[in-house]
Design an enzyme around this catalytic site. Structure first.
Site, PDB file in Angstrom:
ATOM      1  N   GLU A 302     -63.324  87.539  50.510  1.00  0.00           N
ATOM      2  CA  GLU A 302     -62.129  86.797  51.044  1.00  0.00           C
ATOM      3  C   GLU A 302     -62.189  84.735  51.091  1.00  0.00           C
ATOM      4  O   GLU A 302     -61.386  84.345  50.575  1.00  0.00           O
ATOM      5  CB  GLU A 302     -62.047  87.004  52.644  1.00  0.00           C
ATOM      6  CG  GLU A 302     -61.305  88.680  52.037  1.00  0.00           C
ATOM      7  CD  GLU A 302     -60.540  88.823  51.186  1.00  0.00           C
ATOM      8  OE1 GLU A 302     -59.268  88.022  51.235  1.00  0.00           O
ATOM      9  OE2 GLU A 302     -60.465  89.922  50.591  1.00  0.00           O
ATOM     10  N   ASP A 384     -65.290  87.906  43.495  1.00  0.00           N
ATOM     11  CA  ASP A 384     -66.115  88.455  42.838  1.00  0.00           C
ATOM     12  C   ASP A 384     -67.518  87.526  43.068  1.00  0.00           C
ATOM     13  O   ASP A 384     -68.479  88.004  43.754  1.00  0.00           O
ATOM     14  CB  ASP A 384     -65.853  89.657  42.541  1.00  0.00           C
ATOM     15  CG  ASP A 384     -65.668  90.757  42.824  1.00  0.00           C
ATOM     16  OD1 ASP A 384     -64.878  90.851  44.473  1.00  0.00           O
ATOM     17  OD2 ASP A 384     -64.889  91.444  42.177  1.00  0.00           O
TER      18      ASP A 384
END
Length: 444
Positions: A302, A384
């Site tokens: 995040e 990611d």
């Protein structure tokens, strides 16, 4: 020559074409889930045979119910349009001092009443059957009343503001409406987490412990201006998991759902939320949640969105899209033929908004939704990669695997359905990409 009848027929036909397209995509996905009875070799590392069977049963139930509700909803829309329900509703609303508000409230109430049996079945039959629903009927109806109240209280003044600007803003009213709505969106993003969300769920500061220390350490290392760290007691509503960040400039907050936690961290939270001893034992006995390292890995992902400015990028795209749609509305909203085609004798602003945004721009909305899904998937891969660079690759794969298991995600998809509907890449695809990034990082 274009007539009101041919325009109505064209818009209704387009509405059906888009419905059939979405149903076709849903059917492709259903067939993949229906026909894959055994766990494929490609996903054996991320899901057990037992978990696969549970997830498949859940998805098949959701698919079948979705087909039923989808067909019902489309037939309902067709009946509403063919039999002039909207003009009748506007005629009824015009008897009141604020017809726009009366139309808004009555249409919301009608949709709520018609949709209530389907929502109840979904929540108390399907979700209950598969172990997700934690609500009682009383809790559910209290929730619905709160949502309706907030919709009326917040939506009515916004609609009246838009209506006034349209009527008094001149030829460039759409620009002023855009500015007005942008301010409203900014205010809602600011006040929702602080004042509205706590009306539905209990929020508490994350208790002191290793998890809090690790999160604050990670935020500090990236110069993320974390000011508050909350946990929301979402397990009283559903077993589904979530986490999000919000806030502007130097005032950032992180919110974790208690369904993400496990062990000692979860025990601290549920006790602080006032859960009794017996219920606390039940929650802790469930095989759900992540380790602290896995939670931190998810937040690393995040924080990647924040580091690369993905939130701001999406906000800019949303704002530009809103401006474009309002410009289209400005072009069409005085077109007499559009209103007469749907059975209206006058041209109320709220009706013009519905006709243009929902029907005239239906094809555009479908296309832009797919384009945004494709873009968002790319941003997810980028976030990611950021988590991998922070050293959380292994933990992130483990966290995604547990998220999939806890939410009964079935890790097999039809490629076309996934492209058009999934804003996040499937877990097998993300896991493979993360593993590849970890290998490349080792080579450097």
């Amino acid at each position: 020559m274009l007539t009101s009848r041919s325009l109505f027929s064209g818009i209704l036909s387009l509405n059906w074409v888009l419905f059939l397209w979405e149903t076709f995509l849903d059917w492709r996905q259903y067939c993949v889930h229906r026909d894959t009875e055994k766990r494929p070799a490609a996903v054996q590392e991320i899901i057990t045979e037992e978990a696969f069977a549970k997830a498949r049963a859940y998805k098949l139930d959701k698919h079948r119910f979705g087909f039923f509700t989808g067909i019902f909803g489309q037939l309902q829309t067709t009946v509403v349009l063919l039999y002039g329900v909207l003009p009748l509703l506007w005629e009824f609303s015009s008897r009141y001092p604020l017809p726009t508000v009366a139309f808004f409230m009555s249409s919301i109430l009608l949709d709520t009443i018609v949709g209530l049996p389907f929502q109840l079945y979904d929540t108390f039959v399907i979700e209950q059957l598969h172990g997700f629903n934690k609500q009682t009927l009383g809790f559910y109806f209290t929730d619905q009343i709160k949502k309706l109240g907030l919709t009326f209280v917040l939506g009515s003044p916004v609609l009246l503001g838009v209506e006034w600007i349209v009527d008094n803003g001149g030829p460039y009213f759409f620009v002023y409406v855009w500015i007005f709505l942008s301010i409203v969106i900014f205010l809602l993003l600011t006040i929702y987490p602080e004042f509205i969300a706590p009306l539905f769920d209990k929020y508490i500061p994350l208790p002191e412990g290793a998890l809090k220390t690790d999160i604050e350490k990670l935020a500090a290392s990236l110069h993320y201006p974390l000011t508050k760290l909350y946990v929301v007691h979402g397990s009283k509503r559903s077993a589904h998991s979530n986490a999000y960040m919000y806030g502007f400039w130097k005032n950032k907050r992180i919110v974790l759902y208690d369904t993400l936690l496990s062990g000692e961290e979860l025990e601290k939270v549920v006790k602080e939320c006032g859960v009794d001893e017996e219920e606390c034992k039940k929650i802790l006995a469930e095989d759900r949640g992540m380790t602290s390292d896995e939670v931190v890995a998810v937040l690393g992902h995040e924080l990647g969105h924040w580091k690369f400015g993905h939130t701001m990028m999406n906000l800019i795209i949303v704002e530009l899209n809103l401006l474009f749609q309002l410009a289209v509305f400005a072009y069409f909203y005085k077109w007499d033929l559009l209103y007469t085609a749907f059975g209206f004798k006058d041209q109320p602003t709220i009706v013009g908004l519905i006709l243009v945004f929902q029907y005239v721009m239906a094809l555009y909305n479908q296309v832009i939704s797919t384009v945004m899904n494709i873009l968002t998937r790319k941003l997810e891969f980028q976030a990611d990669d950021f988590a991998v660079e922070l050293g959380f690759g292994k933990q992130l794969i483990s966290a995604l695997t547990k998220l999939g298991k806890d939410n009964l995600s079935l890790p097999i998809d039809d490629w076309l359905y996934s492209m058009c509907n999934h804003s996040h890449p499937p877990i097998p695809e993300r896991s493979a990409t993360i593993q590849k990034a970890m290998k490349e990082l080792k080579k450097e």
